[in-house]
Design a protein around this motif. Structure first.
Motif, PDB file in Angstrom:
ATOM      1  N   GLY A   1       0.819  -1.203   0.000  1.00 52.53           N
ATOM      2  CA  GLY A   1       0.000   0.000   0.000  1.00 52.53           C
ATOM      3  C   GLY A   1       0.851   1.252   0.000  1.00 52.53           C
TER       4      GLY A   1
ATOM      5  N   MET B   1     -10.291   7.386  -0.092  1.00 58.00           N
ATOM      6  CA  MET B   1      -9.675   6.063  -0.179  1.00 58.00           C
ATOM      7  C   MET B   1     -10.008   5.371  -1.488  1.00 58.00           C
ATOM      8  N   GLN B   2     -11.189   5.681  -2.053  1.00 55.45           N
ATOM      9  CA  GLN B   2     -11.537   5.097  -3.343  1.00 55.45           C
ATOM     10  C   GLN B   2     -10.548   5.513  -4.416  1.00 55.45           C
TER      11      GLN B   2
ATOM     12  N   GLN C   1      -7.518   6.505  -3.984  1.00 55.18           N
ATOM     13  CA  GLN C   1      -6.224   5.894  -3.681  1.00 55.18           C
ATOM     14  C   GLN C   1      -6.193   4.436  -4.118  1.00 55.18           C
ATOM     15  N   LEU C   2      -7.254   3.695  -3.799  1.00 51.94           N
ATOM     16  CA  LEU C   2      -7.297   2.277  -4.141  1.00 51.94           C
ATOM     17  C   LEU C   2      -7.240   2.060  -5.647  1.00 51.94           C
TER      18      LEU C   2
ATOM     19  N   ILE D   1      -3.880   2.502  -7.307  1.00 55.85           N
ATOM     20  CA  ILE D   1      -2.953   1.383  -7.114  1.00 55.85           C
ATOM     21  C   ILE D   1      -3.205   0.298  -8.160  1.00 55.85           C
ATOM     22  N   PHE D   2      -4.475  -0.026  -8.373  1.00 54.93           N
ATOM     23  CA  PHE D   2      -4.815  -1.134  -9.264  1.00 54.93           C
ATOM     24  C   PHE D   2      -4.951  -0.694 -10.714  1.00 54.93           C
TER      25      PHE D   2
ATOM     26  N   VAL E   1     -12.749  -2.998  -9.099  1.00 54.14           N
ATOM     27  CA  VAL E   1     -11.993  -4.208  -8.757  1.00 54.14           C
ATOM     28  C   VAL E   1     -12.909  -5.420  -8.834  1.00 54.14           C
TER      29      VAL E   1
ATOM     30  N   ILE F   1      -8.458  -8.001  -0.551  1.00 53.05           N
ATOM     31  CA  ILE F   1      -8.508  -6.946  -1.575  1.00 53.05           C
ATOM     32  C   ILE F   1      -9.939  -6.718  -2.041  1.00 53.05           C
TER      33      ILE F   1
ATOM     34  N   ASN G   1     -12.330  -5.286   0.752  1.00 53.06           N
ATOM     35  CA  ASN G   1     -12.047  -3.869   0.980  1.00 53.06           C
ATOM     36  C   ASN G   1     -12.595  -3.016  -0.155  1.00 53.06           C
ATOM     37  N   ALA G   2     -12.441  -3.501  -1.393  1.00 48.79           N
ATOM     38  CA  ALA G   2     -12.977  -2.774  -2.544  1.00 48.79           C
ATOM     39  C   ALA G   2     -14.492  -2.672  -2.452  1.00 48.79           C
TER      40      ALA G   2
ATOM     41  N   LEU H   1     -15.550  -0.131   0.081  1.00 51.71           N
ATOM     42  CA  LEU H   1     -15.265   1.235  -0.359  1.00 51.71           C
ATOM     43  C   LEU H   1     -16.098   1.640  -1.580  1.00 51.71           C
TER      44      LEU H   1
END
Length: 253
Positions: free
Chosen positions: A138, A165-166, A168-169, A172-173, A178, A213, A216-217, A220
């Motif tokens: 992360g 946070m959405q 940010q997530l 990353i991906f 997701v 993962i 959490n997705a 969020l």
């Protein structure tokens, strides 16, 4: 048992990362990813043994390498190993919260302890411009990554703040949402990247990471679709039936 309860059954030094050492291949991947080179001053926070420092000096020719760890036994052994190989580097026994990082250009920072992370964020805000901080899994809290090759992530000072946070997530991906395939792919990358060639439970760990993962997705609001994918439900059931590890409650929170 809940996943948190299962994690509590594992040795404390494993959870804290105290006895978790990155394999040599991971260091090489990280250093290539960050373009580590002769102009860099490299800091490894929580260095444990000397392997990362040795590679930074010998293979990537950094100007200066500093390893910091609060385990005196490991630091003393690391110093001895480097001296035997005639490798010049600074190995310091102290808490990383007390470290001075003003000259750093690249910092490897792999910690999960929230208190330590929050303390270090105060230090990181004062780093010189363009200092790169490499994290694994992360990014820095509330920050948008500058570069991602999952599970390796770079945040560069001054940090870019994520709106939420959405954002940010998804940064990353690199996807709009997701799904199971994305969750599995990135979980597998993580397991293979930090694991040793002899790892025997990599599939078990990949399943756990995949569920973490995706759930959490989902929580969020960035999972693909409203329904739980059949594959996710299957693995939730497998974890419950065969290992007595419960993930179902996380979907109800």
């Amino acid at each position: 048992m809940k996943i948190e309860e299962y994690l509590e059954t594992l040795p404390e030094n494993l959870l804290s990362g105290e006895d978790v050492q990155l394999p040599e291949k991971s260091f090489c991947e990280i250093f290539k990813f960050v373009n580590l080179g002769k102009d860099d001053i490299f800091y490894h926070l929580g260095c444990g043994n000397e392997k990362g420092i040795e590679l930074a000096v010998n293979e990537f020719g950094v100007k200066k390498a500093v390893g910091i760890d609060n385990n005196s036994e490991k630091i003393n052994q690391a110093k001895k190993n480097l001296a035997e190989k005639n490798i010049k580097a600074d190995l310091i026994c102290q808490n990383i919260e007390d470290s001075i990082l003003s000259d750093a250009s690249v910092i490897l920072f792999w910690f999960s302890d929230e208190k330590i992370i929050n303390e270090m964020m105060k230090k990181f805000e004062n780093l010189k411009e363009n200092t790169k901080i490499i994290t694994i899994w992360g990014p820095l809290p509330e920050c948008l990554p500058d570069k991602v090759d999952f599970p390796y992530i770079i945040n560069k000072a001054p940090f870019k703040k994520a709106k939420n946070m959405q954002e940010q997530l998804l940064s990353i991906f690199g996807v709009k949402c997701v799904d199971f395939i994305t969750a599995w792919e990135f979980a597998e990358r993580y397991t293979k990247s930090i694991g040793s060639p002899e790892i025997k439970n990599d599939r078990f760990l990949t399943i756990i990471q995949t569920l973490v993962i995706w759930i959490n997705a989902k929580k969020l609001g960035v999972a693909c679709g409203e329904e739980i994918p059949e594959s996710i439900q299957t693995y939730i059931n497998i974890m419950k039936m065969h290992f007595d590890i419960d993930f179902e409650y996380l979907l109800k929170e």
